[in-house]
Motif scaffolding. Structure first.
Motif, mmCIF file in Angstrom:
data_model
loop_
_atom_site.group_PDB
_atom_site.id
_atom_site.type_symbol
_atom_site.label_atom_id
_atom_site.label_comp_id
_atom_site.label_asym_id
_atom_site.label_seq_id
_atom_site.Cartn_x
_atom_site.Cartn_y
_atom_site.Cartn_z
ATOM 1 N N LEU A 28 0.808 -1.212 0.000
ATOM 2 C CA LEU A 28 0.000 0.000 0.000
ATOM 3 C C LEU A 28 0.847 1.269 0.000
ATOM 4 O O LEU A 28 0.314 2.370 0.090
ATOM 5 N N THR A 29 2.147 1.112 -0.095
ATOM 6 C CA THR A 29 3.061 2.240 -0.286
ATOM 7 C C THR A 29 4.341 1.692 -0.874
ATOM 8 O O THR A 29 4.581 0.474 -0.840
ATOM 9 N N SER A 30 5.174 2.581 -1.413
ATOM 10 C CA SER A 30 6.445 2.102 -1.988
ATOM 11 C C SER A 30 7.635 2.959 -1.568
ATOM 12 O O SER A 30 8.759 2.659 -1.938
ATOM 13 N N HIS A 31 7.401 4.010 -0.796
ATOM 14 C CA HIS A 31 8.483 4.877 -0.339
ATOM 15 C C HIS A 31 8.478 4.930 1.183
ATOM 16 O O HIS A 31 7.496 5.353 1.797
ATOM 17 N N VAL A 32 9.594 4.510 1.789
ATOM 18 C CA VAL A 32 9.754 4.525 3.238
ATOM 19 C C VAL A 32 11.010 5.340 3.546
ATOM 20 O O VAL A 32 12.099 5.017 3.059
ATOM 21 N N GLU A 33 10.846 6.382 4.349
ATOM 22 C CA GLU A 33 11.946 7.302 4.641
ATOM 23 C C GLU A 33 12.117 7.426 6.150
ATOM 24 O O GLU A 33 11.183 7.824 6.852
ATOM 25 N N VAL A 34 13.280 7.053 6.644
ATOM 26 C CA VAL A 34 13.579 7.253 8.061
ATOM 27 C C VAL A 34 13.834 8.740 8.277
ATOM 28 O O VAL A 34 14.688 9.338 7.629
ATOM 29 N N GLU A 35 13.067 9.353 9.189
ATOM 30 C CA GLU A 35 13.187 10.793 9.378
ATOM 31 C C GLU A 35 13.432 11.123 10.846
ATOM 32 O O GLU A 35 12.538 11.538 11.582
ATOM 33 N N THR A 36 14.672 10.932 11.282
ATOM 34 C CA THR A 36 15.081 11.364 12.611
ATOM 35 C C THR A 36 15.964 12.592 12.418
ATOM 36 O O THR A 36 17.168 12.484 12.221
ATOM 37 N N TYR A 37 15.334 13.759 12.436
ATOM 38 C CA TYR A 37 16.064 14.999 12.174
ATOM 39 C C TYR A 37 16.604 15.638 13.449
ATOM 40 O O TYR A 37 17.240 16.691 13.406
ATOM 41 N N THR A 38 16.343 14.991 14.580
ATOM 42 C CA THR A 38 16.621 15.606 15.886
ATOM 43 C C THR A 38 17.907 15.112 16.539
ATOM 44 O O THR A 38 18.146 15.389 17.713
ATOM 45 N N TRP A 39 18.744 14.394 15.813
ATOM 46 C CA TRP A 39 19.969 13.863 16.420
ATOM 47 C C TRP A 39 20.745 14.958 17.154
ATOM 48 O O TRP A 39 21.248 14.752 18.258
ATOM 49 N N GLU A 40 20.845 16.124 16.541
ATOM 50 C CA GLU A 40 21.685 17.194 17.081
ATOM 51 C C GLU A 40 21.139 17.775 18.381
ATOM 52 O O GLU A 40 21.900 18.370 19.163
ATOM 53 N N VAL A 41 19.832 17.618 18.630
ATOM 54 C CA VAL A 41 19.240 18.204 19.838
ATOM 55 C C VAL A 41 18.833 17.145 20.860
ATOM 56 O O VAL A 41 18.154 17.457 21.844
ATOM 57 N N LEU A 42 19.230 15.897 20.649
ATOM 58 C CA LEU A 42 18.993 14.871 21.658
ATOM 59 C C LEU A 42 19.772 15.187 22.932
ATOM 60 O O LEU A 42 20.838 15.814 22.877
ATOM 61 N N PRO A 43 19.279 14.760 24.096
ATOM 62 C CA PRO A 43 20.042 14.987 25.327
ATOM 63 C C PRO A 43 21.464 14.422 25.254
ATOM 64 O O PRO A 43 22.391 15.018 25.784
ATOM 65 N N ALA A 44 21.615 13.281 24.595
ATOM 66 C CA ALA A 44 22.948 12.703 24.368
ATOM 67 C C ALA A 44 23.218 12.739 22.867
ATOM 68 O O ALA A 44 23.181 11.722 22.181
ATOM 69 N N ALA A 45 23.479 13.923 22.347
ATOM 70 C CA ALA A 45 23.654 14.108 20.903
ATOM 71 C C ALA A 45 24.969 13.491 20.444
ATOM 72 O O ALA A 45 25.950 13.471 21.190
ATOM 73 N N PRO A 46 24.998 12.961 19.206
ATOM 74 C CA PRO A 46 26.254 12.435 18.664
ATOM 75 C C PRO A 46 27.323 13.530 18.628
ATOM 76 O O PRO A 46 27.029 14.694 18.397
ATOM 77 N N THR A 47 28.548 13.125 18.870
ATOM 78 C CA THR A 47 29.662 14.064 18.779
ATOM 79 C C THR A 47 30.470 13.736 17.532
ATOM 80 O O THR A 47 31.178 12.751 17.482
ATOM 81 N N GLY A 48 30.297 14.545 16.501
ATOM 82 C CA GLY A 48 31.063 14.352 15.283
ATOM 83 C C GLY A 48 30.354 13.503 14.252
ATOM 84 O O GLY A 48 29.374 12.799 14.531
ATOM 85 N N ALA A 49 30.888 13.585 13.029
ATOM 86 C CA ALA A 49 30.284 12.901 11.882
ATOM 87 C C ALA A 49 30.278 11.392 12.060
ATOM 88 O O ALA A 49 29.329 10.710 11.670
ATOM 89 N N HIS A 50 31.327 10.851 12.656
ATOM 90 C CA HIS A 50 31.432 9.393 12.777
ATOM 91 C C HIS A 50 30.277 8.828 13.588
ATOM 92 O O HIS A 50 29.667 7.828 13.202
ATOM 93 N N GLU A 51 29.956 9.468 14.709
ATOM 94 C CA GLU A 51 28.857 8.969 15.540
ATOM 95 C C GLU A 51 27.519 9.117 14.846
ATOM 96 O O GLU A 51 26.661 8.238 14.939
ATOM 97 N N LEU A 52 27.318 10.238 14.133
ATOM 98 C CA LEU A 52 26.047 10.429 13.446
ATOM 99 C C LEU A 52 25.887 9.405 12.320
ATOM 100 O O LEU A 52 24.806 8.823 12.153
ATOM 101 N N VAL A 53 26.945 9.154 11.572
ATOM 102 C CA VAL A 53 26.903 8.136 10.525
ATOM 103 C C VAL A 53 26.533 6.782 11.131
ATOM 104 O O VAL A 53 25.696 6.041 10.597
ATOM 105 N N GLY A 54 27.139 6.457 12.261
ATOM 106 C CA GLY A 54 26.832 5.182 12.907
ATOM 107 C C GLY A 54 25.391 5.096 13.357
ATOM 108 O O GLY A 54 24.747 4.044 13.232
ATOM 109 N N GLY A 55 24.857 6.210 13.884
ATOM 110 C CA GLY A 55 23.464 6.214 14.320
ATOM 111 C C GLY A 55 22.501 6.019 13.165
ATOM 112 O O GLY A 55 21.552 5.227 13.255
ATOM 113 N N ILE A 56 22.726 6.737 12.074
ATOM 114 C CA ILE A 56 21.851 6.603 10.903
ATOM 115 C C ILE A 56 21.948 5.198 10.328
ATOM 116 O O ILE A 56 20.929 4.588 9.959
#
Length: 382
Positions: free
Chosen positions: A334-362
């Motif tokens: 019933l759909t064909s496009h699924v998009e993970v949309e977590t745009y709040t990584w930077e404002v989480l209480p324990a936000a990723p530090t640096g590109a490496h951590e954000l890449v790992g989280g995504i």
């Protein structure tokens, strides 16, 4: 990433790039190089889907300069990334110091929103992979709920007619079908399924719903919403896979302290209490007494889909799983496009530090989503 539903439908999984700040074309290409390509490598997949967010300034530049469109297309191809969907909700300044209600402007009472969305559709038609005929663009659910009037509703109706006409003309000219998904969100004119059925045009060729599963959860809706939308002729042209924050006993001191850590100045975090008709337009207002706190709260804060927040809070993974099961777990996709949309990584209480951590989280989110789609009976399609 691509998957094949048992009925033969090709299902695309992507992550949304609105998690990255970029207000110009150079910035967009840099974020693809630094983050998206690294996520693809971390996952070890031959290609990765990205749901592009482009600011109005970038869109205007691309529309005016075909060479820049070709440059963006080359970058995507070189990095082995593909685009079948745009996030057309934020217009500009999505990573400003304070966004809050600014994200709802311009709304669908304005020509600016209409022209921006049609420009996005034209660009997407040029960026779609050659073997893909259908793209999607998500957009805001008409407007914030206030001010609203019969006159503003008439303005919106006129622009949606022009939108449908423009998309039909684009399909004839390019052979590509671009569909627009209106995204119900708490606090807006269309904040839930019932309002979508009542206020959005049904049974049109190019207009439908973007079902954000965080918003679905905050409204305390269930997977039954899928059947209601289908019965009304409102196709789910896109799913934004996301989880809300939940506090089961928000009157408890430990839960209030934990919730307070999620109050932040950039984004709006509408909060709803189960069984309470009136909601709070931000988490800080809920904690300030606008909600009684007798029953569970759900907060419009997109937390990572693959991991529960630290106790005593939790996430609404069960709503996400139920919605995808209703859309993709049956005999017909019933759909064909699924998009993970977590745009709040930077404002989480324990936000990723640096590109490496954000890449790992995504990458962890996409791995979790890949496993979920396979559990639903889909097969990876290379």
């Amino acid at each position: 990433m691509r998957f094949r539903h048992p009925d033969g439908t090709l299902v695309h999984l992507a992550y949304c790039t609105n998690v990255h700040p970029a207000e110009d074309l150079d910035g967009v290409i840099t974020q693809l190089q630094v983050y998206a390509a690294a996520v693809r490598e971390r996952l070890g997949v031959p290609r990765l889907g990205v749901g592009l967010w482009l600011s109005s300034g970038v869109v205007a530049r691309l529309v005016a300069n075909p060479d820049d469109v070709r440059r963006l297309r080359r970058a995507l191809d070189d990095l082995r990334l593909e685009v079948v969907t745009f996030n057309g909700f934020p217009y500009e300044g999505f990573h400003a110091e304070t966004v809050k209600k600014r994200v709802y402007h311009p709304d669908w009472t304005t020509d600016a929103r209409l022209h921006h969305t049609l420009d996005l559709a034209r660009l997407l038609a040029e960026l779609l992979p050659e073997d893909v005929q259908t793209g999607s663009v998500s957009t805001l659910p008409l407007a914030w709920r206030t001010p609203w009037s019969a006159e503003r509703a008439s303005q919106v109706a006129s622009r949606l007619e022009r939108l449908e006409q423009g998309l039909a003309q684009l399909a004839v000219r390019t052979g590509k079908e671009i569909r627009i998904g209106f995204e119900p969100e708490p606090g807006c004119v269309v904040e839930n399924t019932a309002q979508a059925v009542r206020l959005l045009p049904g049974r049109t060729e190019h207009l439908g719903i973007c079902l954000d599963t965080c918003h679905l959860a905050v409204a305390f809706e269930t997977a039954d919403a899928v059947a209601e939308l289908s019965a009304a002729g409102l196709p789910v042209v896109k799913v934004q896979a996301s989880c809300a924050l939940q506090a089961d006993q928000p009157a408890r001191a430990d839960q209030r302290r934990a919730l307070a850590a999620f109050t932040e100045p950039r984004f709006l975090h509408q909060t709803r209490e189960e069984g309470v008709e009136a909601g709070a337009d931000d988490l800080s207002l809920a904690l300030g007494g606008e909600l009684p706190g007798i029953r569970p709260w759900r907060v419009h804060f997109h937390v990572p889909v693959h991991a529960e927040p630290a106790p005593p809070l939790r996430a609404t993974q069960h709503v996400l799983i139920g919605a995808l099961n209703a859309l993709l777990g049956g005999s017909q996709a019933l759909t064909s496009h699924v998009e993970v949309e977590t745009y709040t990584w930077e404002v989480l209480p324990a936000a990723p530090t640096g590109a490496h951590e954000l890449v790992g989280g995504i990458a962890s989110e996409l791995t979790w989503m890949r496993d979920l789609l396979i559990d639903l009976g889909l097969k990876e399609d290379t």
